[in-house]
Write an enzyme that holds these catalytic residues in place. Structure first.
Site, PDB file in Angstrom:
ATOM      1  N   CYS A  71       0.774  -1.238   0.000  1.00  0.00           N
ATOM      2  CA  CYS A  71       0.000   0.000   0.000  1.00  0.00           C
ATOM      3  C   CYS A  71       0.809   1.294   0.000  1.00  0.00           C
ATOM      4  O   CYS A  71       0.624   2.134  -0.888  1.00  0.00           O
ATOM      5  CB  CYS A  71      -0.979   0.004   1.157  1.00  0.00           C
ATOM      6  SG  CYS A  71      -0.253  -0.235   2.786  1.00  0.00           S
ATOM      7  N   ASP A 255      -5.664  -0.634  -4.594  1.00  0.00           N
ATOM      8  CA  ASP A 255      -4.324  -0.076  -4.379  1.00  0.00           C
ATOM      9  C   ASP A 255      -3.189  -1.041  -4.704  1.00  0.00           C
ATOM     10  O   ASP A 255      -2.034  -0.631  -4.793  1.00  0.00           O
ATOM     11  CB  ASP A 255      -4.168   0.490  -2.966  1.00  0.00           C
ATOM     12  CG  ASP A 255      -4.313  -0.536  -1.850  1.00  0.00           C
ATOM     13  OD1 ASP A 255      -4.708  -1.685  -2.133  1.00  0.00           O
ATOM     14  OD2 ASP A 255      -4.046  -0.183  -0.682  1.00  0.00           O
ATOM     15  N   HIS A 256      -3.484  -2.325  -4.899  1.00  0.00           N
ATOM     16  CA  HIS A 256      -2.523  -3.334  -5.375  1.00  0.00           C
ATOM     17  C   HIS A 256      -3.251  -4.655  -5.397  1.00  0.00           C
ATOM     18  O   HIS A 256      -4.476  -4.710  -5.192  1.00  0.00           O
ATOM     19  CB  HIS A 256      -1.256  -3.406  -4.514  1.00  0.00           C
ATOM     20  CG  HIS A 256      -1.526  -3.572  -3.051  1.00  0.00           C
ATOM     21  ND1 HIS A 256      -1.949  -4.749  -2.512  1.00  0.00           N
ATOM     22  CD2 HIS A 256      -1.457  -2.697  -2.022  1.00  0.00           C
ATOM     23  CE1 HIS A 256      -2.122  -4.605  -1.203  1.00  0.00           C
ATOM     24  NE2 HIS A 256      -1.835  -3.361  -0.886  1.00  0.00           N
TER      25      HIS A 256
END
Length: 539
Positions: A71, A255-256
């Site tokens: 993050c 975010d990933h």
């Protein structure tokens, strides 16, 4: 008109143009820790009707990539439009470095794009996850000049009427921690919580063992995603209730990659490939964008800043490393995307990745370091505990065991044939030409984008915070002439804010009219440094 002039005219004509009175609202919704486990991205297990509905009227970008698999580094690049390795935000996290305290200190002129939007008259807010690596050390908030509202209750409804807003909303229910036994139990007690996905429904990726615990976590992940989808639906309903839906550009992403072993924290596609949907209201979208479309070009997280600034008709600073691919279809498609992995908690790493539409190359600068290490936070996952147990028992297959071994310096994968990145081609003779090509692409990129991991983290930390002490921004200089307050910096390119009476802090960017009876306070901050002392203005 010459050819260049004609080209510029056509580009300008194709992009939306707004007056300051009808600029669009922009809402960025970012779920945590999840890959494209969404119905609209062809996942047959996902139950995501609200996100699917956005995809029906929006544009899907199935080849979107974060710049890190975790993050804080990923969010650093997103909010600056610069790779985290070029601003000192590459390690997870800066504030957790034991050898010397520090925060990332970006180059002086670099500003988070919401601050640029705020400067242009947007009301900016965020609800949580202020993980930019240069946020205030003790409170993990700020810098104070980025957001008008910064709290879990922040909402566009707190902004002034007839003022466009930019909202950055993080939905935390899909976070890795929500797979931990205690957190998962707490979720089930929440009003409206539902779990439509069963353990028999899920397909376990081949890099994970098909154990009871892995299925448990993967099933819970799908159900957390389902409940996150409900939150997306609530936000869309609120926009419509407030009469703002038709004037709001909506971006939904994550975010990933997945909150699972060998996904989160890694720079395999399982860690960095994310879904993205952009919804344009009919009257705002550029003429060449079609609803319910799929754009398969390579998109990087560094493209968010320039794209959102362009949506708001705000100039793009020259330091930004991305391009406005989400709005400007005249741009030459990107050939490669790049990602980085550096220290994770107490474990040193240095990996760099370059990917095109067919191949992924990973350079391991510390090949002796396996990816699967005992990270205490991750070890709370039942799936991770299961993998450690099966590893000890010798029950993982070679592809699953690879993550726990000393890896080669070079990894090369044919993504089209091997989407899970299991078959390393780097040593095969027939792929040597492709290996050289990808190495060169990585080298060329590193020559253009400063990689601060060329030095060890301690040296970088001491350069940013000498002797482990946070530098303090100098107090700005304030003068008032004929009711006009003018503020100049003592620290070059610091951001400046002011507050009138008991009001809220405002971003200073031009002379401000003040009345004799008003009490005014002014302070400054350089990203990564402590705020200056407050200057009390008397006139």
């Amino acid at each position: 008109m010459n050819k260049i002039g004609l080209l510029l005219f056509l580009i300008a004509f194709s992009l939306p143009s707004y007056s300051t009175d009808n600029r669009p609202n922009i809402l960025l919704i970012m779920a945590e820790d999840m890959s494209a486990r969404v119905g609209a991205f062809d996942d047959p297990v996902a139950v995501t009707p609200h996100i699917d509905a956005l995809a029906e009227v929006g544009i899907r970008y199935p080849n979107t990539f974060t710049t890190a698999g975790v993050c804080a580094p990923s969010r650093t690049s997103q909010i600056l439009g610069m790779h985290q390795i070029s601003v000192g935000g590459q390690h997870m996290r800066t504030r957790d470095f034991k050898a010397s305290k520090y925060l990332a200190v970006p180059p002086a002129k670099v500003k988070a794009y919401p601050e640029l939007l705020r400067q242009a008259g947007y009301f900016t807010y965020t609800n949580s996850k202020l993980d930019y690596q240069f946020s205030e050390y003790a409170t993990h908030s700020g810098p104070f000049t980025i957001w008008d509202e910064e709290s879990r209750k922040a909402h566009w409804r707190q902004g002034p009427k007839n003022t466009p807003f930019f909202g950055f909303v993080t939905l935390e229910v899909t976070h890795e921690s929500r797979l931990f036994t205690k957190k998962a139990a707490q979720n089930r007690k929440r009003k409206g919580w539902s779990e439509p996905v069963k353990a028999t429904d899920v397909a376990v990726p081949p890099f994970l063992p098909d154990s009871k615990e892995v299925r448990q976590d993967l099933t819970q992940h799908y159900n957390n995603i389902h409940n996150m989808d409900k939150q997306v639906g609530q936000l869309i309903a609120q926009l419509k209730e407030d009469g703002l839906y038709e004037n709001t550009i909506i971006l939904w992403t994550t975010d990933h990659g997945d909150a699972l072993p060998r996904a989160k924290r890694e720079i395999y596609d399982s860690g960095i490939k994310v879904p993205l949907i952009v919804v344009w209201p009919q009257d705002l979208k550029p003429k060449n964008l079609k609803p319910s479309a799929i754009n398969s070009e390579l998109i990087s997280f560094v493209d968010f800043a320039p794209s959102i600034l362009t949506m708001a008709s705000v100039n793009i600073p020259d330091y930004i490393q991305g391009k406005s691919y989400l709005i400007d279809q005249s741009l030459k498609p990107r050939k490669y995307v790049f990602a980085s992995k550096d220290r994770i908690d107490g474990f040193p790493f240095r990996e760099r990745a370059v990917r095109d539409h067919k191949f992924k190359y990973i350079k391991n600068y510390m090949p002796e370091q396996p990816g699967g290490v005992h990270i205490a936070y991750r070890d709370q996952l039942a799936s991770m505990q299961s993998m450690w147990k099966l590893l000890e028992q010798g029950k993982l297959n070679k592809q699953q065991e690879f993550w726990f071994t000393s890896r080669p310096a070079d990894e090369l994968y044919d993504i089209t044939q091997d989407p899970f990145e299991l078959n390393n081609l780097a040593a095969q003779t027939k792929y040597q030409k492709q290996l050289v090509t990808m190495r060169q692409a990585l080298s060329d990129w590193q020559s253009k984008v400063a990689d601060l991991s060329e030095q060890d983290e301690l040296s970088m930390a001491k350069a940013m915070w000498p002797k482990g002490q946070q530098p303090v921004t100098q107090a700005p200089n304030v003068s008032i002439t004929k009711g006009q307050m003018v503020v100049t910096n003592s620290t070059a390119d610091a951001s400046v804010g002011y507050k009138v009476g008991t009001g809220k802090w405002q971003l200073y960017h031009q002379p401000v009219s003040v009345k004799p009876e008003e009490k005014v306070q002014v302070k400054a901050v350089k990203y990564g440094w402590a705020e200056s002392e407050v200057v009390m203005v008397n006139h």
